[in-house]
Scaffold this active site. Structure first.
Site, PDB file in Angstrom:
ATOM      1  N   HIS A 126      19.511 -24.253 -57.423  1.00  0.00           N
ATOM      2  CA  HIS A 126      20.022 -23.336 -58.447  1.00  0.00           C
ATOM      3  C   HIS A 126      20.987 -22.358 -57.781  1.00  0.00           C
ATOM      4  CE1 HIS A 126      19.701 -19.463 -60.760  1.00  0.00           C
ATOM      5  NE2 HIS A 126      19.996 -20.291 -61.732  1.00  0.00           N
ATOM      6  N   HIS A 171      28.879 -16.040 -59.112  1.00  0.00           N
ATOM      7  CA  HIS A 171      27.846 -15.795 -60.124  1.00  0.00           C
ATOM      8  C   HIS A 171      28.400 -14.739 -61.072  1.00  0.00           C
ATOM      9  CE1 HIS A 171      23.331 -14.904 -61.062  1.00  0.00           C
ATOM     10  NE2 HIS A 171      23.895 -15.681 -61.954  1.00  0.00           N
TER      11      HIS A 171
END
Length: 591
Positions: A126, A171
């Site tokens: 992830h 991110h």
């Protein structure tokens, strides 16, 4: 001999003794050596035959036994030519306590790899590009390379515009520093198949315009070339197998902006994360609280307006606006469910797709639609990702996903703690190739259409006996005063099972004080209702009366692959890196 200063003046001296054979080792040696002082290769072969696991391909011939004897003599006595070709008790003890010559599980791929890809659990990362926490760490190709070298087969990249004409990986909505997409792609290419030859899947979280999608398509095509696998999953009844896809890279789209789930957390919950210390939480503490599940329940049936669509209104990754050359790359399409979770889990006989759920949504889905989840994962792909409040890259309990057949349990590989140790343990199975065949019970359909009930109870199928014999090697991997400034360490072992709820257990040995080579000789028995998914947990603690126990090593091992008999079990540090010398001698028996 080691000395420890007391009261700044006096010194206490302790000898680091060379461990001799424990009683269990002596008993086995004398039984197979038939009372003689030496064990012949023929006798060693008989021992190996009695303790073999043919399902793991560990059957040995006399030549194998002879080579093993020669290797022990070469290593222990440092001689190239042997005047004898047999083992003394001390030689036999050396053999059993060697993690290279006598490991607890095999290191070869032994499962059938010709089933459709959806029939396997897949080692999944992830936010694979992050070097640390989810909010402010750097983005880099290095953690991607590290994950691939450890056997991870699914890598995630979040694609964002950088200016009008460039693409970066970061991110979104955080302070993480971006990295160029090209660096991430090159890192994948260079490391994809160094550890495993089985396929690598790249999941793209896409926040790009069609123009930038075209650019990404060109970059991916130029970087990977013939390594890319093209597949029309929208008109496919069955996906190819890992064997057929060896050396291939697959692209999969995923619903954008999963990170926005963090916005669902109330201010009072921010910063509540799990692995704040070296150990991390126990697996049973890693599931969501009831209050968290209650918040999920209000929108679990509106999934198409939550993670699958939220934030995608400015650009729909599956609509006709997609650049055609980009869409052609997609081998596994992420589903875009409409009509709630029940519809999201509906199986289309002519299509294969991937659905993403958060760890909390999975818990709720299994509780309310357990059979539907099982049926969905028998053909389609289910990916689970961490809840948004795991800011420090902690992880969750993976067994819930495995028990429901979810192939991709996405973990933060840059973290540490017990949850990650479980994940690493699961994928030590099948030679560490990153693909583990799902047990038959998850794939079976009864004549009446019934499937496995992940919420059901069953009686024990197997009993595992684990005996912790002794340990050694800490004095070579740790400084003399690492555990205690004034004396040798005080070790004890916690050993237990992680798996189905009914199988969960944790026991511990007595503390052995002031020794670098503790001998415990303690046995524990575990009843297993789902042995196929059970993991043996082992942790070594250094007892501290006044503070938290020090970390002395850990490992997790798939119970289904344990080799019976006396085995040398290597221990790993908190990040999953194997120590050079630290190990336990353990005995495994199935009854």
């Amino acid at each position: 001999m080691g000395s420890y200063r007391m009261c700044l003046v006096f010194k206490r001296r302790f000898r680091v003794t060379e461990p001799g054979p424990v009683d269990d080792v002596r008993d086995v040696f004398h039984r197979y050596a038939e009372g003689e002082a030496h064990m012949s290769p023929e006798q060693l072969q008989k021992l190996m035959a009695d303790e073999r696991r043919e399902d793991l391909g560990s059957r040995r011939s006399l030549e194998d036994a002879e080579r093993l004897v020669d290797e022990v003599l070469r290593r222990k006595h440092h001689i190239a030519k042997f005047t004898r070709r047999n083992l003394t008790l001390e030689d036999f003890n050396y053999l059993l306590f060697s993690t290279e010559l006598n490991p607890p599980i095999g290191d070869k791929v032994h499962q059938k790899m010709d089933a459709p890809l959806s029939h396997y659990f897949i080692f999944t990362g992830h936010n694979s590009y992050l070097t640390g926490n989810q909010l402010s760490s750097k983005c880099s190709g290095l953690p991607i390379a590290d994950a691939l070298r450890k056997g991870v087969r699914v890598v995630e990249l979040d694609l964002w515009p950088r200016g009008k004409d460039d693409v970066c990986v970061k991110h979104g909505g955080t302070l993480t520093k971006h990295v160029k997409l090209g660096k991430c792609l090159e890192s994948i290419k260079a490391n994809a198949f160094t550890t495993s030859k089985y396929p690598v899947i790249i999941t793209l979280e896409d926040h790009l315009t069609p123009k930038l999608q075209s650019k990404v398509a060109k970059m991916i095509t130029q970087t990977f070339g013939e390594m890319l696998y093209y597949h029309d999953s929208e008109s496919c009844k069955e996906f190819p197998s890992p064997e057929e896809l060896k050396g291939k890279i697959l692209i999969s789209t995923k619903p954008p902006k999963e990170y926005l789930e963090a916005n669902d957390a109330k201010d009072g919950e921010k910063g509540k994360d799990s692995d704040e210390d070296v150990w991390g939480k126990e697996p049973e503490e890693l599931i969501s609280t009831q209050s968290e599940l209650d918040k999920v329940s209000s929108n679990i049936n509106c999934i198409n307006q939550d993670d699958e669509e939220r934030g995608s209104r400015d650009f729909d990754t599956s609509c006709s606006l997609q650049a055609p050359e980009y869409k052609r790359l997609i081998a596994i399409h992420a589903g875009k469910p409409k009509g709630g979770l029940k519809m999201a889990l509906k199986v289309d006989p002519d299509k294969i797709r991937r659905l993403s759920l958060s760890e909390q949504q999975l818990e709720k889905a299994v509780a309310s639609h357990g059979a539907d989840v099982i049926r969905f994962t028998q053909k389609n792909f289910l990916r689970i990702y961490p809840k948004g409040t795991r800011f420090n890259s902690s992880n969750y309990k993976p067994q819930i996903g495995w028990m429901s057949g979810a192939q991709m349990i996405a973990f933060n590989m840059q973290g540490y703690g017990r949850a990650l140790w479980l994940m690493q343990g699961m994928f030590r199975a099948n030679g560490g190739c990153g693909y583990v065949k799902k047990p038959d019970f998850l794939m079976n359909v009864c004549p009446n259409g019934q499937v496995f009930d992940p919420n059901g109870n069953s009686s024990p199928k197997k009993t595992l006996k684990v005996k912790v014999l002794m340990g050694d090697g800490w004095h070579l991997d740790f400084k003399k005063t690492h555990f205690d400034r004034f004396s040798p360490p005080d070790f004890y072992v916690r050993v237990g099972i992680a798996g189905a709820p009914a199988d969960k257990a944790m026991e511990k040995t007595e503390v052995k004080y002031n020794t670098w080579t503790p001998i415990w000789n303690e046995e524990f028995t575990f009843q297993l209702t789902v042995p196929e998914l059970a993991l043996l947990r082992v942790e070594v603690h250094e007892y501290d009366n006044n503070e938290k126990d020090d970390f002395g090593g850990q490992t997790c091992l798939p119970v289904s692959e344990l080799r019976k008999g006396i085995r040398a079990v290597p221990l790993y540090n908190r990040k999953g890196v194997k120590y050079s010398s630290t190990r336990l001698l353990m005995r495994f028996e199935f009854v």
